[in-house]
Motif scaffolding. Structure first.
Motif, PDB file in Angstrom:
ATOM      1  N   VAL A 272       0.818  -1.209   0.000  1.00 13.95           N
ATOM      2  CA  VAL A 272       0.000   0.000   0.000  1.00 13.95           C
ATOM      3  C   VAL A 272       0.854   1.263   0.000  1.00 13.95           C
ATOM      4  CG1 VAL A 272      -1.696   1.333   1.335  1.00 13.95           C
ATOM      5  CG2 VAL A 272      -1.901  -1.154   1.165  1.00 13.95           C
ATOM      6  N   GLU A 273       1.924   1.269   0.784  1.00 15.77           N
ATOM      7  CA  GLU A 273       2.761   2.457   0.919  1.00 15.77           C
ATOM      8  C   GLU A 273       4.193   2.152   0.513  1.00 15.77           C
ATOM      9  OE1 GLU A 273       2.624   4.827   4.485  1.00 15.77           O
ATOM     10  OE2 GLU A 273       0.688   3.977   5.038  1.00 15.77           O
ATOM     11  N   GLU A 274       4.953   3.219   0.310  1.00 18.09           N
ATOM     12  CA  GLU A 274       6.372   3.084   0.036  1.00 18.09           C
ATOM     13  C   GLU A 274       7.053   2.446   1.251  1.00 18.09           C
ATOM     14  OE1 GLU A 274      10.284   5.894  -0.786  1.00 18.09           O
ATOM     15  OE2 GLU A 274       8.310   6.820  -0.622  1.00 18.09           O
ATOM     16  N   GLU A 275       7.977   1.542   0.996  1.00 18.73           N
ATOM     17  CA  GLU A 275       8.683   0.886   2.094  1.00 18.73           C
ATOM     18  C   GLU A 275       9.820   1.784   2.577  1.00 18.73           C
ATOM     19  OE1 GLU A 275       9.800  -3.553   2.887  1.00 18.73           O
ATOM     20  OE2 GLU A 275      11.391  -2.603   1.721  1.00 18.73           O
ATOM     21  N   THR A 276       9.592   2.411   3.717  1.00 16.83           N
ATOM     22  CA  THR A 276      10.611   3.204   4.403  1.00 16.83           C
ATOM     23  C   THR A 276      10.829   2.559   5.763  1.00 16.83           C
ATOM     24  OG1 THR A 276       9.001   4.653   5.484  1.00 16.83           O
ATOM     25  CG2 THR A 276       9.798   5.338   3.280  1.00 16.83           C
TER      26      THR A 276
ATOM     27  N   LEU B  87       8.629  -0.268  10.403  1.00 12.32           N
ATOM     28  CA  LEU B  87       8.680  -0.430  11.859  1.00 12.32           C
ATOM     29  C   LEU B  87       7.481   0.149  12.600  1.00 12.32           C
ATOM     30  CD1 LEU B  87      12.438   0.360  12.500  1.00 12.32           C
ATOM     31  CD2 LEU B  87      11.341  -1.876  12.205  1.00 12.32           C
ATOM     32  N   TRP B  88       6.703   1.013  11.954  1.00 11.91           N
ATOM     33  CA  TRP B  88       5.666   1.723  12.697  1.00 11.91           C
ATOM     34  C   TRP B  88       4.315   1.765  11.991  1.00 11.91           C
ATOM     35  CZ3 TRP B  88       5.422   2.987  17.589  1.00 11.91           C
ATOM     36  CH2 TRP B  88       4.518   3.961  18.021  1.00 11.91           C
ATOM     37  N   ARG B  89       4.298   2.076  10.716  1.00 12.52           N
ATOM     38  CA  ARG B  89       3.040   2.372  10.025  1.00 12.52           C
ATOM     39  C   ARG B  89       2.407   1.179   9.315  1.00 12.52           C
ATOM     40  NH1 ARG B  89       2.384   8.096   8.373  1.00 12.52           N
ATOM     41  NH2 ARG B  89       1.162   7.148   6.731  1.00 12.52           N
ATOM     42  N   CYS B  90       3.200   0.238   8.867  1.00  7.80           N
ATOM     43  CA  CYS B  90       2.684  -0.901   8.110  1.00  7.80           C
ATOM     44  C   CYS B  90       1.714  -1.711   8.981  1.00  7.80           C
ATOM     45  CB  CYS B  90       3.827  -1.797   7.655  1.00  7.80           C
ATOM     46  SG  CYS B  90       3.283  -3.204   6.645  1.00  7.80           S
ATOM     47  N   ILE B  91       0.718  -2.286   8.345  1.00  2.07           N
ATOM     48  CA  ILE B  91      -0.245  -3.112   9.082  1.00  2.07           C
ATOM     49  C   ILE B  91       0.455  -4.253   9.816  1.00  2.07           C
ATOM     50  CG2 ILE B  91      -0.833  -4.616   7.137  1.00  2.07           C
ATOM     51  CD1 ILE B  91      -3.765  -4.415   8.183  1.00  2.07           C
ATOM     52  N   ALA B  92       1.558  -4.739   9.261  1.00  2.00           N
ATOM     53  CA  ALA B  92       2.306  -5.819   9.914  1.00  2.00           C
ATOM     54  C   ALA B  92       3.016  -5.331  11.175  1.00  2.00           C
ATOM     55  CB  ALA B  92       3.322  -6.424   8.948  1.00  2.00           C
ATOM     56  N   ALA B  93       3.357  -4.058  11.237  1.00  2.00           N
ATOM     57  CA  ALA B  93       3.921  -3.490  12.468  1.00  2.00           C
ATOM     58  C   ALA B  93       2.798  -3.063  13.398  1.00  2.00           C
ATOM     59  CB  ALA B  93       4.815  -2.302  12.153  1.00  2.00           C
ATOM     60  N   ASN B  94       1.755  -2.515  12.822  1.00  2.10           N
ATOM     61  CA  ASN B  94       0.634  -2.032  13.617  1.00  2.10           C
ATOM     62  C   ASN B  94      -0.012  -3.143  14.434  1.00  2.10           C
ATOM     63  OD1 ASN B  94      -1.002   0.105  14.486  1.00  2.10           O
ATOM     64  ND2 ASN B  94      -2.582  -0.463  13.033  1.00  2.10           N
ATOM     65  N   ASP B  95       0.022  -4.379  13.924  1.00  2.00           N
ATOM     66  CA  ASP B  95      -0.577  -5.463  14.704  1.00  2.00           C
ATOM     67  C   ASP B  95       0.215  -5.758  15.976  1.00  2.00           C
ATOM     68  OD1 ASP B  95       1.549  -6.936  13.661  1.00  2.00           O
ATOM     69  OD2 ASP B  95       0.301  -8.366  12.584  1.00  2.00           O
ATOM     70  N   ILE B  96       1.437  -5.256  16.054  1.00  2.00           N
ATOM     71  CA  ILE B  96       2.218  -5.327  17.299  1.00  2.00           C
ATOM     72  C   ILE B  96       1.846  -4.140  18.188  1.00  2.00           C
ATOM     73  CG2 ILE B  96       4.535  -5.359  18.313  1.00  2.00           C
ATOM     74  CD1 ILE B  96       3.942  -7.725  16.332  1.00  2.00           C
ATOM     75  N   TRP B  97       1.862  -2.948  17.610  1.00  2.00           N
ATOM     76  CA  TRP B  97       1.685  -1.723  18.391  1.00  2.00           C
ATOM     77  C   TRP B  97       0.278  -1.543  18.954  1.00  2.00           C
ATOM     78  CZ3 TRP B  97       6.272  -1.094  19.587  1.00  2.00           C
ATOM     79  CH2 TRP B  97       7.313  -1.085  18.682  1.00  2.00           C
TER      80      TRP B  97
END
Length: 106
Positions: free
Chosen positions: A7-11, A16-26
């Motif tokens: 969905v978004e550019e990989e930065t 670490l923060w915005r991706c749904i795969a990170a968000n499922d941790i946060w």
């Protein structure tokens, strides 16, 4: 594009923060940054906000969790495996226990 969400550019901040795969941790209610906004676009901006608002112990936890999120991403990209978010949280907790034990032995 992010290889996980596509969905978004990989930065760094995205991974670490915005991706749904990170968000499922946060979003977990047992961690110090649960329900923080996802608006930061620059990693140093995010890190400053974390540093300004978390205790040292909480910041260490977030740093260890970010490392595990990065490893989770790499495992997905290179081995087609995606660790369960609860596993990331559990392993992060265990890593910090080991870190503190090592520090106490010094």
């Amino acid at each position: 594009m992010c290889m996980i969400c596509k969905v978004e550019e990989e930065t760094v901040t995205h991974v670490l923060w915005r991706c749904i795969a990170a968000n499922d941790i946060w979003v977990d209610n047992t961690i110090p940054v649960q329900k923080w906004s996802l608006n930061e676009s620059e990693f140093m901006e995010l890190w400053k906000r974390l540093s300004d608002n978390l205790t040292e112990a909480e910041l260490k936890w977030v740093a260890a969790a970010m490392w595990r999120i990065w490893l989770r991403r790499n495992n997905f990209l290179f081995q087609d495996k995606m660790a369960d978010p609860r596993n990331i949280i559990q392993v992060t907790d265990e890593l910090l226990v080991l870190f503190h034990e090592a520090q106490d032995k010094r």
